[in-house]
Design a protein around this motif. Structure first.
Motif, short mmCIF file in Angstrom:
data_model
loop_
_atom_site.label_atom_id
_atom_site.label_comp_id
_atom_site.label_asym_id
_atom_site.label_seq_id
_atom_site.Cartn_x
_atom_site.Cartn_y
_atom_site.Cartn_z
N TYR A 1 43.96 38.00 47.79
CA TYR A 1 42.95 38.68 46.99
C TYR A 1 41.96 39.37 47.92
O TYR A 1 41.52 38.78 48.91
CB TYR A 1 42.22 37.69 46.08
N THR B 1 45.72 40.64 43.93
CA THR B 1 45.08 41.82 43.36
C THR B 1 43.70 42.00 43.97
O THR B 1 43.36 41.38 44.99
CB THR B 1 45.00 41.71 41.82
N HIS C 1 48.54 39.09 36.91
CA HIS C 1 47.43 39.98 37.23
C HIS C 1 47.60 41.26 36.42
O HIS C 1 48.73 41.73 36.25
CB HIS C 1 47.42 40.32 38.73
N ASP D 1 45.98 45.28 35.00
CA ASP D 1 45.24 46.50 35.29
C ASP D 1 44.32 46.81 34.12
O ASP D 1 44.79 47.05 33.00
CB ASP D 1 46.21 47.65 35.52
N ALA E 1 42.26 42.74 37.29
CA ALA E 1 41.62 43.29 38.47
C ALA E 1 40.28 43.92 38.11
O ALA E 1 40.06 44.34 36.97
CB ALA E 1 42.54 44.34 39.11
N ALA F 1 42.64 49.49 40.81
CA ALA F 1 43.02 48.12 40.47
C ALA F 1 44.46 47.83 40.87
O ALA F 1 45.27 47.46 40.03
CB ALA F 1 42.82 47.90 38.98
N PRO F 2 44.80 47.98 42.15
CA PRO F 2 46.18 47.69 42.57
C PRO F 2 46.47 46.19 42.50
O PRO F 2 45.56 45.36 42.55
CB PRO F 2 46.22 48.18 44.02
N GLN F 3 47.73 45.89 42.34
CA GLN F 3 48.20 44.50 42.33
C GLN F 3 49.26 44.35 43.41
O GLN F 3 49.78 45.33 43.93
CB GLN F 3 48.81 44.17 40.96
N VAL G 1 52.64 46.66 46.88
CA VAL G 1 51.51 47.14 46.10
C VAL G 1 52.02 47.91 44.88
O VAL G 1 52.84 48.83 45.02
CB VAL G 1 50.58 48.03 46.95
N GLU H 1 50.91 49.20 40.55
CA GLU H 1 49.79 49.55 39.69
C GLU H 1 50.21 49.53 38.23
O GLU H 1 51.39 49.72 37.91
CB GLU H 1 49.23 50.93 40.05
N SER I 1 51.59 42.21 36.13
CA SER I 1 52.56 41.70 37.10
C SER I 1 52.26 40.24 37.39
O SER I 1 51.23 39.70 36.96
CB SER I 1 52.49 42.51 38.40
N GLY J 1 37.34 38.67 38.38
CA GLY J 1 37.96 39.80 37.70
C GLY J 1 37.24 40.24 36.44
O GLY J 1 36.17 39.75 36.08
#
Length: 372
Positions: free
Chosen positions: A40, A68, A130, A132, A158, A164-166, A171, A173, A177, A352
Motif C-alpha cells: 500500500y 492499492t 480493492h 476504484d 482506493a 486510484a491504481p490497484q 498495476v 485500474e 480486483s 481508503g
C-alpha cells in the motif's frame, strides 16, 4: 516450523528512497520463497506505484503482489498521511492456496473461466478486494463475488486525488480486483464503526427514498430529539455527531450500516438520510466522535481476541480516510491502540474511501483481519 509473516513501513523524499528502505527492513531476515505480498502506498506515490512494485519484486524475489493507494498507509503502531510513504507485508502463503484476479468491471467478468476454475479449486471462504472509486457501477460486483462460494470479503476502496491504481500482480485500474484464499487460510475479522448507539432500535413505519416520517408510529424528528436530549446534546442536530444506522437484516451481532443525516424538516417532523429507507426497515441513532471512536475500537479488539483460536501471525487493516487523526486526534493514535491491544504484529494497511466487510461497503469503519 511455521514460516513467519514479515512487514515494513517507511516514508521518504521520493519513491526510490521509500522502496529502498522497505527492502532493507525486510531483508534483515530470510523471507519465505513461496509468499503473497501486500503493498500500500500513499497518494503522493500513486504515479510511482509501478516503479515501486518493479523494484520490490526484484529486490525481494517475490512474484505475487496485491495492493492499492490510500490517503494514508499504516503499519504496526504507525500511520502516515500527507507524505510519500508505503507499507508492505509478506505472508508465507503458497501460490497454490490463493488466486489473484484482475478488476471485475461487470457481472459478466464473474463468469470468466479462470476465475471459475480458481473458485472450484480453492473453495474460498475468505478474500481481499480493492476497488476504484471512479468506477462505482463496477463495484456492484462485490455482492455477487461474495456469493461465489459464500466468500467473506474484506478490503477497501482506493483514495486520493492522484488516481486510484490497484495491484493484481501488476498495476491495474478500474473495477474490483483482489485475491481469493483457499479454505485452509484461517482468519478472524473485526469491524469498528466508531459509533456509540443512542437509544433503542426503531422500526420505520412511514418513509421512503431516504426520507423518514415516522418511527414506531411516532414523528421521526420527535424521536430523534428526545434521544439526543437523553444523550445530553439536545441542541446538536447540526453538529454532525449524530447519524442514522440501518440495521443489517438477519445479523445476529447487531450489525449496521451508518448513513449521514442530511437534513430535517421541523414543520413536518421529517428526517432525510444519505441512503434508501423503506417501511419496515429497522434503524437506530448513533453518535460518532473521538470518545466513541476509541471506545468502539477497543470493544472490537477485545471481542476479536476472545474469538482467536491462537496467536495471530499477521494483520491487515483497512480504515476510512475520515478516521485516523480526524477521529483519534493524532496521526498514529488509532494504530497505537491496535498495537497496544493485540501486540506488535506484522501489519499493513491503508486509509481508503470506503471499507469492505463481508458482502457490503461501509464508511467511517476500521476493518481488521488477523491471520492465524
Amino acid at each position: 516450523m511455521t514460516a513467519e509473516f514479515h512487514a515494513a513501513h517507511a516514508s521518504g523524499e521520493n519513491w526510490a528512497a521509500v522502496a529502498t528502505e522497505l527492502a532493507d527492513q525486510l531483508q534483515t531476515q530470510p523471507l519465505p520463497q513461496q509468499a503473497l505480498a501486500f503493498l500500500y502506498v500513499s497518494e503522493a506515490l500513486a504515479a510511482d506505484l509501478g516503479s515501486i512494485l518493479t523494484f520490490l519484486r526484484s529486490r525481494l524475489s517475490l512474484e505475487h503482489w496485491v495492493g492499492t493507494v490510500g490517503i494514508g498507509v499504516c503499519g504496526s503502531g504507525r500511520a502516515y498521511f500527507g507524505v510519500p510513504a508505503a507499507s508492505v507485508m509478506v505472508a508465507p502463503i503458497d501460490p497454490n492456496d490463493f488466486h489473484i484476479f484482475e478488476p471485475l468491471k461487470t457481472d459478466n467478468d464473474l463468469d470468466a473461466p479462470e476465475l471459475q476454475r480458481a473458485i472450484d479449486r480453492l473453495q474460498p471462504i475468505f478474500g481481499l478486494v480493492h476497488g476504484d472509486p471512479g468506477a462505482p457501477d463496477s463495484l456492484a460486483t462485490l455482492s455477487e463475488l461474495a456469493r461465489l462460494g459464500s466468500t467473506y470479503l474484506v478490503g477497501g476502496i482506493a483514495s486520493g486525488e492522484r488516481g486510484a491504481p490497484q495491484i493484481a500482480d501488476k498495476v491495474v485500474e478500474g473495477g474490483l480486483s483482489g485475491v481469493l484464499f483457499a479454505d485452509k487460510t484461517i482468519v478472524q475479522v473485526g469491524i469498528s464503526q466508531a459509533c456509540t448507539p443512542v437509544g433503542p432500535v426503531h422500526r420505520v413505519t412511514e418513509g421512503r427514498d431516504g426520507i423518514i416520517a415516522t418511527l414506531d408510529d411516532r414523528p421521526a424528528l420527535e424521536v430523534f430529539k428526545s434521544e439526543m436530549e437523553a444523550d445530553g446534546n439536545e441542541n446538536s442536530i447540526a453538529s454532525g455527531r449524530y447519524h442514522v444506522a440501518l440495521m443489517v437484516p438477519g445479523s445476529d451481532t447487531g450489525d449496521f450500516v451508518v448513513r449521514n443525516l442530511m437534513g430535517v424538516d421541523p414543520h413536518n417532523n421529517l428526517m432525510a438520510i444519505s441512503g434508501d429507507v423503506q417501511v419496515g426497515d429497522t434503524i437506530r441513532f448513533v453518535r460518532r466522535d473521538g470518545v466513541a471512536a476509541e471506545q468502539d475500537l477497543r470493544r472490537m479488539l477485545a471481542d476479536l481476541q476472545k474469538r482467536l483460536p491462537g496467536k495471530p501471525r499477521g494483520a491487515l487493516y483497512c480504515s476510512c480516510v475520515a478516521r485516523g487523526p480526524h477521529l483519534f486526534g493524532t496521526e498514529s493514535r488509532e494504530m497505537m491502540i491496535i498495537r497496544d491491544e493485540i501486540g506488535d504484529l506484522p501489519l499493513t494497511g491503508f486509509y481508503g474511501s470506503g471499507e469492505v466487510c463481508n458482502d457490503r461497503f461501509y464508511s467511517y469503519t476500521g476493518v481488521l483481519t488477523l491471520f492465524i
